[in-house]
Design an enzyme around this catalytic site. Structure first.
Site, PDB file in Angstrom:
ATOM      1  N   ASP A   1       0.817  -1.218   0.000  1.00 46.65           N
ATOM      2  CA  ASP A   1       0.000   0.000   0.000  1.00 46.65           C
ATOM      3  C   ASP A   1       0.853   1.272   0.000  1.00 46.65           C
ATOM      4  O   ASP A   1       2.085   1.204  -0.043  1.00 46.65           O
ATOM      5  CB  ASP A   1      -0.952  -0.056   1.207  1.00 46.65           C
ATOM      6  CG  ASP A   1      -2.303   0.555   0.905  1.00 46.65           C
ATOM      7  OD1 ASP A   1      -2.389   1.433   0.038  1.00 46.65           O
ATOM      8  OD2 ASP A   1      -3.288   0.157   1.564  1.00 46.65           O
TER       9      ASP A   1
ATOM     10  N   TRP B   1      -3.155   3.292  -5.747  1.00 51.23           N
ATOM     11  CA  TRP B   1      -4.370   4.022  -6.123  1.00 51.23           C
ATOM     12  C   TRP B   1      -4.250   4.732  -7.473  1.00 51.23           C
ATOM     13  O   TRP B   1      -4.898   5.753  -7.708  1.00 51.23           O
ATOM     14  CB  TRP B   1      -4.746   5.032  -5.031  1.00 51.23           C
ATOM     15  CG  TRP B   1      -4.490   4.560  -3.648  1.00 51.23           C
ATOM     16  CD1 TRP B   1      -4.830   3.338  -3.129  1.00 51.23           C
ATOM     17  CD2 TRP B   1      -3.815   5.255  -2.603  1.00 51.23           C
ATOM     18  NE1 TRP B   1      -4.417   3.244  -1.820  1.00 51.23           N
ATOM     19  CE2 TRP B   1      -3.802   4.405  -1.479  1.00 51.23           C
ATOM     20  CE3 TRP B   1      -3.235   6.524  -2.509  1.00 51.23           C
ATOM     21  CZ2 TRP B   1      -3.212   4.770  -0.269  1.00 51.23           C
ATOM     22  CZ3 TRP B   1      -2.658   6.902  -1.302  1.00 51.23           C
ATOM     23  CH2 TRP B   1      -2.648   6.027  -0.204  1.00 51.23           C
ATOM     24  N   GLY B   2      -3.379   4.229  -8.346  1.00 49.29           N
ATOM     25  CA  GLY B   2      -3.253   4.843  -9.664  1.00 49.29           C
ATOM     26  C   GLY B   2      -2.450   6.125  -9.680  1.00 49.29           C
ATOM     27  O   GLY B   2      -2.363   6.786 -10.718  1.00 49.29           O
TER      28      GLY B   2
ATOM     29  N   ASP C   1     -10.018   3.881  -3.680  1.00 46.54           N
ATOM     30  CA  ASP C   1     -10.775   2.715  -3.210  1.00 46.54           C
ATOM     31  C   ASP C   1     -12.184   2.611  -3.799  1.00 46.54           C
ATOM     32  O   ASP C   1     -12.914   3.594  -3.913  1.00 46.54           O
ATOM     33  CB  ASP C   1     -10.877   2.748  -1.686  1.00 46.54           C
ATOM     34  CG  ASP C   1      -9.552   2.389  -1.049  1.00 46.54           C
ATOM     35  OD1 ASP C   1      -8.544   2.301  -1.766  1.00 46.54           O
ATOM     36  OD2 ASP C   1      -9.536   2.202   0.179  1.00 46.54           O
TER      37      ASP C   1
HETATM   38  C1  GAL Z   1      -6.194   1.360   1.190  1.00 51.66           C
HETATM   39  C2  GAL Z   1      -6.300   0.343   0.090  1.00 51.66           C
HETATM   40  C3  GAL Z   1      -7.420  -0.600   0.419  1.00 51.66           C
HETATM   41  C4  GAL Z   1      -7.133  -1.267   1.756  1.00 51.66           C
HETATM   42  C5  GAL Z   1      -6.902  -0.219   2.828  1.00 51.66           C
HETATM   43  C6  GAL Z   1      -6.443  -0.826   4.130  1.00 51.66           C
HETATM   44  O1  GAL Z   1      -5.158   2.239   0.929  1.00 51.66           O
HETATM   45  O2  GAL Z   1      -6.521   0.990  -1.121  1.00 51.66           O
HETATM   46  O3  GAL Z   1      -7.565  -1.544  -0.588  1.00 51.66           O
HETATM   47  O4  GAL Z   1      -6.004  -2.072   1.629  1.00 51.66           O
HETATM   48  O5  GAL Z   1      -5.926   0.717   2.427  1.00 51.66           O
HETATM   49  O6  GAL Z   1      -6.153   0.105   5.099  1.00 51.66           O
END
Ligand code: GAL
Length: 491
Positions: free
Chosen positions: A209, A253-254, A274
């Protein structure tokens, strides 16, 4: 030839002179006396040291070149560094969309059992991926990540052993910054250690992430370099251990166009922020991805985010459109609903073998792409009304996806040769991938009647024969349609 035989031949006189350390005038000793006597020994040792140092420096130089990492800390992608795993989009389950932080080993194993008993694993949903919140809030005193003791009392090795024993693979989650998005420890500056921990724990995949970004003065590299760090750790670990590399699923996130660079590092990259469980997210994600479909192929896939089939209040048609678009755009397919209570109709959506077969096509790795936007002029970005008419190649024919983005039913018409994958002058057998019926033969064009609001039509067209004689006009595409004698039909 033995080593003895390759020795230079030395005559007796020369041997004598050589032994006496005497070099007769006009004749050079056939063997150097350099390394003999005390001084000679010192010289020999120094020469040896020099050789070793030069050898070591050149190794370092070659490695630096291969690594693509100069002394100035600049990074750039290493061609061909992707692993041999991850040729096709990953299919499986991820905990985040439904459970968020509310995960524990019981839920994980129950979900794995459901994947098996509902027949989903057999259809290809093989990965059981833990998302955020599996951690203890702190690393161990000696710097290692620790599994949350309350949620995972049996430990990660036990968990992955069980998952593997049940026939599935296991995925875990970490972050390229100081912390995960839920503020558990991230992997920044611990990439090699954490990759090894994940492998030692028995995981097969890592989702990585983009939260808790270190200051510029600390990181001194861009998005690419930040995600390259873990890619290198994974590659190094695979080389050192001889084991299959972790599948590396980038989740940033692209940001900064990962479709241009992430293929060098991992097997998939998120293209958007998301997802959520409503049609507005679906149409928005489809719209963004309609412009970058070219980026997906074997070993590297645009990740449209985890599935919301079964979540929220999406209609059955919306769930079908969602699933079709994700599968045919070759996104990873990660189920994100509670399988213990999933509705039959949602399960049927996720279980569409004909759609799954296209996602997992072993011969054609590319995605479908729009050939006409429909409501909007071509190439217009509109998150409510994304492109409606799509096609692509597959092992068994040309795939079409028609999306009705309107809130009312509509007829959807296209000329076959609007798709680049259709041959002029041929007719095609039409297979409907949702009704699972063969719907006759299409000549020149096709109309799908009464496509429901936010609904989808998915077709596989198989080239069967020449089109019947005498169809007018003589070209389906009139532009410059010309007889051999020069007569034009488009004027
Ligand atoms: C976001 C991610 C989600 C999930 C989340 C967990 O940044 O895009 O898919 O993993 O964090 O905290």
């Amino acid at each position: 030839m033995s080593a003895e035989e390759t020795e230079p031949l030395i005559d007796d006189a020369a041997r004598q002179q050589h032994n006496e350390h005497v070099s007769p005038a006009g004749r050079r000793p056939l063997r150097s006396t350099l390394f003999e006597g005390r001084k000679g020994k010192v010289a020999a040792v120094s020469a040896f040291v020099v050789v070793v140092v030069v050898w070591w420096l050149s190794l370092l130089f070659v490695r630096t070149l291969l690594d693509g990492r100069g002394d100035d800390g600049e990074h750039w992608p290493k061609p061909g560094q992707h692993s041999t795993a991850g040729r096709l989009p990953v299919m499986g389950y991820n905990t985040w969309n439904y459970f968020a932080c509310d995960i524990n080993e019981t839920v994980i194993i129950e979900t794995v059992s459901e994947l098996n008993s509902l027949g989903l694993a057999e259809l290809g949903y093989k990965y059981m991926n833990l998302d955020d919140c599996w951690h203890e809030p702190q690393r161990s005193p000696d710097g290692f990540l620790v599994a949350n003791r309350e949620r995972f009392p049996s430990g990660m090795n036990n968990l992955t052993d069980t998952i593997h024993a049940l026939g599935l693979k296991a995925g875990i989650y970490s972050d390229s910054g100081w912390y995960t998005c839920q503020m558990y420890p991230g992997s920044y500056q611990n990439e090699a250690r954490d990759a090894k921990t994940f492998q030692d724990w028995g995981f097969d995949l890592l989702k990585y992430d983009n939260c808790a970004e270190p200051f510029d003065t600390v990181i001194r590299e861009g998005m690419v370099g930040k995600f390259q760090r873990m890619s290198e750790a994974i590659n190094d670990l695979a080389l050192a251990s001889g084991r299959t590399p972790l599948i590396y699923s980038l989740c940033q996130w692209g940001r900064e166009q990962p479709w241009l660079w992430a293929r060098e590092f991992g097997q998939s990259w998120r293209t958007t922020t998301d997802i959520g469980p409503a049609w507005s997210w679906m149409s928005d994600i489809i719209n963004t991805n309609s412009f970058i479909t070219w980026a997906s192929d074997f070993y590297g896939h645009n990740d449209l985010d985890m599935l919301e089939v079964g979540n929220g209040n999406m209609t059955l048609d919306e769930q079908k459109s969602h699933f079709t678009a994700w599968a045919l755009m070759k996104s990873p397919l990660l189920i994100g609903t509670d399988l213990r209570i999933i509705a039959n109709e949602s399960l049927e959506v996720l279980s569409n073998r004909e759609i799954i077969a296209l996602n997992q096509d072993p011969v054609v790795g590319t995605a479908i792409s729009p050939f006409r936007w429909g409501i909007n002029p071509d190439w217009v970005s509109n998150s409510t009304h994304p492109a409606q008419y799509w096609s692509g190649k597959s092992e068994n024919g040309t795939v079409f996806m028609l999306l009705n983005t309107l809130d009312v039913p509509s007829d959807m018409f296209f000329n076959l040769t609007e798709s680049p994958w259709i041959r002029a002058g041929r007719q095609y057998a039409v297979r409907d991938l949702w009704t699972h019926t063969d719907n006759g033969t299409a000549v020149r064009n096709f109309t799908a009647r009464n496509v429901p609001p936010h609904g989808v039509v998915a077709l596989l067209l198989r080239d069967v024969d020449d089109e019947p004689d005498g169809i007018y006009p003589p070209c389906a595409v009139l532009e410059w349609c010309t007889a051999e004698n020069g007569t034009r039909y488009d004027e």
